[in-house]
Design a protein around this motif. Structure first.
Motif, PDB file in Angstrom:
ATOM      1  N   LEU A 129      29.917  37.885  47.152  1.00  0.00           N
ATOM      2  CA  LEU A 129      28.765  37.095  46.727  1.00  0.00           C
ATOM      3  C   LEU A 129      27.647  37.150  47.761  1.00  0.00           C
ATOM      4  N   THR A 130      26.441  36.948  47.286  1.00  0.00           N
ATOM      5  CA  THR A 130      25.307  36.815  48.198  1.00  0.00           C
ATOM      6  C   THR A 130      25.396  35.472  48.920  1.00  0.00           C
ATOM      7  N   ALA A 131      24.612  35.324  49.982  1.00  0.00           N
ATOM      8  CA  ALA A 131      24.644  34.068  50.754  1.00  0.00           C
ATOM      9  C   ALA A 131      24.198  32.885  49.885  1.00  0.00           C
ATOM     10  N   ARG A 132      23.198  33.092  49.061  1.00  0.00           N
ATOM     11  CA  ARG A 132      22.722  32.018  48.183  1.00  0.00           C
ATOM     12  C   ARG A 132      23.778  31.636  47.151  1.00  0.00           C
ATOM     13  N   THR A 133      24.402  32.638  46.550  1.00  0.00           N
ATOM     14  CA  THR A 133      25.440  32.361  45.546  1.00  0.00           C
ATOM     15  C   THR A 133      26.674  31.750  46.193  1.00  0.00           C
ATOM     16  N   ARG A 134      26.984  32.175  47.422  1.00  0.00           N
ATOM     17  CA  ARG A 134      28.136  31.612  48.125  1.00  0.00           C
ATOM     18  C   ARG A 134      27.936  30.111  48.375  1.00  0.00           C
ATOM     19  N   ARG A 135      26.734  29.736  48.805  1.00  0.00           N
ATOM     20  CA  ARG A 135      26.441  28.309  49.021  1.00  0.00           C
ATOM     21  C   ARG A 135      26.482  27.547  47.699  1.00  0.00           C
ATOM     22  N   PHE A 153      28.217  28.283  45.093  1.00  0.00           N
ATOM     23  CA  PHE A 153      29.609  28.187  44.673  1.00  0.00           C
ATOM     24  C   PHE A 153      30.330  27.054  45.413  1.00  0.00           C
ATOM     25  N   TYR A 154      30.012  26.891  46.695  1.00  0.00           N
ATOM     26  CA  TYR A 154      30.591  25.786  47.466  1.00  0.00           C
ATOM     27  C   TYR A 154      30.146  24.427  46.896  1.00  0.00           C
ATOM     28  N   LEU A 155      28.849  24.285  46.607  1.00  0.00           N
ATOM     29  CA  LEU A 155      28.346  23.028  46.035  1.00  0.00           C
ATOM     30  C   LEU A 155      28.952  22.776  44.659  1.00  0.00           C
ATOM     31  N   ALA A 156      29.135  23.841  43.889  1.00  0.00           N
ATOM     32  CA  ALA A 156      29.724  23.689  42.554  1.00  0.00           C
ATOM     33  C   ALA A 156      31.172  23.225  42.636  1.00  0.00           C
ATOM     34  N   ARG A 157      31.940  23.741  43.598  1.00  0.00           N
ATOM     35  CA  ARG A 157      33.329  23.298  43.753  1.00  0.00           C
ATOM     36  C   ARG A 157      33.387  21.826  44.165  1.00  0.00           C
ATOM     37  N   GLU A 158      32.507  21.427  45.062  1.00  0.00           N
ATOM     38  CA  GLU A 158      32.476  20.015  45.457  1.00  0.00           C
ATOM     39  C   GLU A 158      32.104  19.128  44.284  1.00  0.00           C
ATOM     40  N   PHE A 159      31.155  19.569  43.473  1.00  0.00           N
ATOM     41  CA  PHE A 159      30.760  18.804  42.290  1.00  0.00           C
ATOM     42  C   PHE A 159      31.904  18.733  41.283  1.00  0.00           C
TER      43      PHE A 159
END
Length: 304
Positions: free
Chosen positions: A245-251, A253-259
């Motif tokens: 993943l790109t750096a933007r998509t990686r971040r 994805f992290y926010l989406a998992r927390e949500f």
């Protein structure tokens, strides 16, 4: 018996009632006897004149005082008029200055509005450029995958990397020939466990490997893919595999998992470089493109 009246002209008196009788008017003694025996009256005319003079003096003094006060008042009024004229002139200058500043303020506001419009247009162009760049990065990584937590050395040759990855692919039940690998490299890291980026010649092959990885872990919940397959000299630790993943998509994805954890969403994963959410097994699929969508979802959840 009737008596005839007596001739009074021949009667002699002991004292003469007429003191002037038989004297010469021109004698000095006669002057004494001619003096009036009555008290002289006071000269009231001179007293009235004195009072009038006093009144006139007081009136004159009052007039002088009044004239002096009036003169002071006139001088004060003239000073006030002068000050008022100066204030009017100063107010006129201030009004001119205010009008000038008001015009300048209007000009500055117009310039700021124009600048804000230009900034908005620039932001739109920048956002469009960022989206285009992100899309290009996503497409360039479409045929790449990450293999994380590998207990290998940083300077391992590519031949050894290909052999290591070939062992992993065979464990998953997929056949990957060396000619199918376009590039392979280790990401710089100070940790003992490394991350390997494998770029394949086919996006279809990449998706097949990731699908085989998920199926393997589902079939072996207590024996997930680990580094023990590399040989007895390697420590046993779980190997993770995912899209590059790109750096933007990686971040994102992290926010989406927390949500998803906070709001009880059952599924959160990535596919073709995009972050996906699904609250239920057969629920609506949500494609996340930015963290603004997560904020909107959170706000919508709190309202409901």
């Amino acid at each position: 018996m009737l008596r005839s009246p007596t001739d009074k002209s021949n009667i002699t008196y002991g004292s003469a009632p007429d003191l002037n009788q038989g004297t010469d008017d021109r004698s000095p003694d006669a002057c004494v006897t001619l003096r009036s025996s009555k008290r002289r009256r006071c000269d009231c005319g001179s007293s009235d004149e004195s009072k009038l003079d006093v009144f006139i003096n007081k009136l004159t003094s009052w007039k002088q005082d009044t004239d002096s006060k009036l003169t002071g008042i006139l001088e004060s009024m003239n000073d006030i008029k002068k000050q008022n004229a100066e204030l009017l002139a100063s107010n006129a200058e201030i009004e001119k200055s205010i009008n000038f500043l008001s015009e300048k303020y209007d000009d500055i506001c117009e310039q700021i509005n124009n600048q804000q419009e230009r900034i908005k247009a620039f932001d739109l162009r920048l956002s469009s450029a960022e989206e285009a760049t992100e899309e290009n990065n996503r497409l360039s990584r479409a045929n790449s995958l990450e293999i994380r937590n590998l207990p290998i050395k940083q300077n391992l040759p590519q031949e050894e990397l290909i052999r290591t990855c070939d062992l992993i692919f065979k464990e998953l039940g997929t056949e990957v020939a060396p000619r199918d690998v376009y590039d392979i490299r280790i990401l710089p890291s100070k940790q003992e466990s490394k991350t390997v980026i494998v770029t394949l010649n086919s996006v279809i092959l990449k998706n097949c490997i990731l699908r085989a990885y998920k199926d393997f872990n589902k079939s072996n919940p207590h024996g997930k893919l680990s580094s023990s397959l590399l040989g007895p000299n390697y420590p046993r630790q779980v190997i993770y595999m995912s899209e590059n993943l790109t750096a933007r998509t990686r971040r994102l994805f992290y926010l989406a998992r927390e949500f998803a954890k906070a709001e009880n969403y059952k599924h959160c994963w990535t596919a073709n470089g995009r972050v996906l959410l699904r609250q239920e097994d057969n629920g609506r699929l949500i494609v996340l493109n930015s963290d603004t969508q997560i904020t909107q979802l959170t706000t919508l959840k709190s309202k409901n």
